[in-house]
Design a protein around this motif. Structure first.
Motif, mmCIF file in Angstrom:
data_model
loop_
_atom_site.group_PDB
_atom_site.id
_atom_site.type_symbol
_atom_site.label_atom_id
_atom_site.label_comp_id
_atom_site.label_asym_id
_atom_site.label_seq_id
_atom_site.Cartn_x
_atom_site.Cartn_y
_atom_site.Cartn_z
ATOM 1 N N ARG A 48 62.971 10.649 95.144
ATOM 2 C CA ARG A 48 63.297 12.078 95.139
ATOM 3 C C ARG A 48 62.852 12.650 93.803
ATOM 4 N N VAL A 49 62.298 13.858 93.878
ATOM 5 C CA VAL A 49 61.689 14.493 92.716
ATOM 6 C C VAL A 49 62.308 15.871 92.523
ATOM 7 N N ALA A 50 62.894 16.104 91.352
ATOM 8 C CA ALA A 50 63.543 17.380 91.061
ATOM 9 C C ALA A 50 62.595 18.293 90.289
ATOM 10 N N PHE A 51 62.360 19.490 90.824
ATOM 11 C CA PHE A 51 61.535 20.505 90.185
ATOM 12 C C PHE A 51 62.428 21.594 89.594
ATOM 13 N N LYS A 52 62.149 21.980 88.370
ATOM 14 C CA LYS A 52 62.890 23.080 87.764
ATOM 15 C C LYS A 52 62.423 24.409 88.353
ATOM 16 N N PRO A 53 63.175 25.494 88.162
ATOM 17 C CA PRO A 53 62.718 26.807 88.606
ATOM 18 C C PRO A 53 61.462 27.230 87.840
ATOM 19 N N THR A 54 60.602 27.979 88.495
ATOM 20 C CA THR A 54 59.434 28.535 87.830
ATOM 21 C C THR A 54 59.891 29.350 86.627
ATOM 22 N N SER A 55 59.288 29.096 85.474
ATOM 23 C CA SER A 55 59.726 29.775 84.247
ATOM 24 C C SER A 55 59.226 31.212 84.173
ATOM 25 N N SER A 56 58.159 31.547 84.883
ATOM 26 C CA SER A 56 57.617 32.910 84.862
ATOM 27 C C SER A 56 58.422 33.791 85.809
ATOM 28 N N ILE A 57 59.290 34.632 85.237
ATOM 29 C CA ILE A 57 60.133 35.534 86.025
ATOM 30 C C ILE A 57 60.087 36.926 85.412
ATOM 31 N N LEU A 58 60.512 37.921 86.204
ATOM 32 C CA LEU A 58 60.438 39.317 85.761
ATOM 33 C C LEU A 58 61.657 39.743 84.952
ATOM 34 N N THR A 59 62.690 38.924 84.902
ATOM 35 C CA THR A 59 63.876 39.241 84.113
ATOM 36 C C THR A 59 63.560 39.096 82.625
ATOM 37 N N LEU A 60 63.987 40.063 81.827
ATOM 38 C CA LEU A 60 63.768 39.975 80.380
ATOM 39 C C LEU A 60 64.474 38.745 79.818
ATOM 40 N N ARG A 61 63.756 37.979 79.014
ATOM 41 C CA ARG A 61 64.296 36.799 78.361
ATOM 42 C C ARG A 61 64.042 36.887 76.860
ATOM 43 N N GLN A 62 64.956 36.325 76.084
ATOM 44 C CA GLN A 62 64.819 36.346 74.631
ATOM 45 C C GLN A 62 63.851 35.258 74.177
ATOM 46 N N THR A 63 62.964 35.611 73.231
ATOM 47 C CA THR A 63 62.016 34.632 72.716
ATOM 48 C C THR A 63 61.557 35.070 71.326
ATOM 49 N N ILE A 64 60.542 34.407 70.816
ATOM 50 C CA ILE A 64 59.934 34.774 69.539
ATOM 51 C C ILE A 64 58.425 34.827 69.721
#
Length: 361
Positions: A298-314
């Motif tokens: 069994r292989v677990a995939f994370k959610p796609t990181s590219s989303i339209l919700t604003l996220r905090q970054t640098i």
């Protein structure tokens, strides 16, 4: 950038970037005289290619493969020659302007920051080399690996969990996988999953999933103890797929809840004098060597990181910013990950077959 090659005797080297003119791979170590045409490879690429439904990225790529080397028609049809097989897939639908805003900002959950830190340069257009676009090359190589394995080895995978929604073990049907847009291993669950994923997609978000793998027809004896365990190499191949964050073989983490009596796969003699296992908690591997039972993972995939919700970054200037990732992205990357899981399993097993043959004849 090093480490673009996977395998030992059967080795693949992938090349190319998401928004470059083409991507591809070189398959080294394929035995000679195996019938191989582009038509043997294309059906597997068609299963993975984007734009097939509303549930995947709408990037439109034909993913037409070309064989550039390693095959010769001696009058009886094209066969492998034993030399490196070069495969190429052209990129035709890049929209690099979608990535203008992230040229300096690091997308949360992506490889942007670590690429910039390690190499001092990165291609922000779709993630460049870190893009899941690279997996098309793996699927092409996996098609060659399937030819090495032959028809007796059957490799199947399918989505068995979408977010919190699971398919019970007894309801898993791998025959249903390629008959629905969600690659679900159950026809009955599709309407529920479609409604759920539509909500995720329309909100501009994403969700993770679990893909189950089953391989039948692998004889007992492939793999080796210690540093060439078949399950370890299978796990390494599967973990190398973009967005994969976990792999379990057989009972996996569930084995931690079992007693020794429940976990040990008991054996009896069959009518042919060969062992018959009464269960398969080991996932078809004992001591790093295949048992002849189905290989399961069994292989677990994370959610796609590219989303339209604003996220905090640098960003590269050391400033804190808020970022949303525009462009065309999969709301659940695991869906198109199903053919990639199958391909990586084929590549690992083709290598194991050739190494077994080299050692024991």
């Amino acid at each position: 950038m090093s480490h673009n090659t996977f395998g030992h005797l059967f080795r693949i080297t992938t090349w190319g970037e998401s928004h470059g003119p083409a991507i591809g791979c070189v398959v080294d170590g394929c035995p000679p005289l195996i019938p191989l045409t582009e038509a043997d490879i294309q059906p597997w690429l068609d299963q993975r290619k984007p734009g097939g439904s509303r549930f995947v990225t709408q990037r439109q790529e034909a993913d037409r493969v070309r064989i550039l080397s390693g095959v010769f028609d001696d009058g009886n049809g094209p066969v492998t020659t034993g030399t490196p097989i070069s495969l190429m897939i052209e990129n035709t639908d890049q929209r690099s302007k979608d990535y203008g805003e992230i040229a300096r900002a690091y997308r949360p959950g992506h490889a942007d920051y670590v690429y910039q830190t390690k190499y001092g340069v990165r291609d922000p257009r779709g993630g460049g080399r870190s893009s899941a676009r690279e997996t098309a090359s793996r699927v092409a190589a996996g098609a060659v690996a399937r030819k090495v394995l032959g028809d007796d080895v059957r490799i199947r995978a399918g989505v068995v969990q979408l977010g919190p929604h699971r398919i019970s073990d007894e309801a898993i049907d791998f025959d249903a996988v390629y008959d629905n847009a969600l690659f679900a291993a159950s026809a009955e669950i599709v309407p529920v999953w479609e409604q759920y994923l539509d909500g995720v997609r329309k909100s501009g978000s994403s969700i993770g999933a679990v893909v189950a793998l089953e391989v039948t027809g692998v004889p007992a004896g492939w793999g080796a103890p210690l540093y060439a365990k078949l399950d370890a190499e299978l796990a390494a191949g599967l973990m190398s797929i973009n967005a994969v964050k976990g792999v379990e073989i057989g009972a996996g983490f569930g084995a931690a809840e079992l007693s020794g009596e429940d976990n040990a796969d008991q054996m009896r003699l069959g009518d042919d004098g060969l062992p018959v296992f009464l269960s398969n908690k080991a996932g078809g591997v004992l001591g790093g060597i295949s048992t002849g039972q189905p290989l399961t993972a069994r292989v677990a995939f994370k959610p796609t990181s590219s989303i339209l919700t604003l996220r905090q970054t640098i960003n590269r200037d050391g400033e804190e910013v808020d970022l949303r990732t525009k462009g065309r992205h999969d709301p659940c990357v695991a869906l198109r990950g199903v053919p990639v899981v199958e391909a990586m399993a084929a590549i690992v097993l083709a290598d194991a077959k050739l190494r077994h043959r080299a050692q024991v004849g």
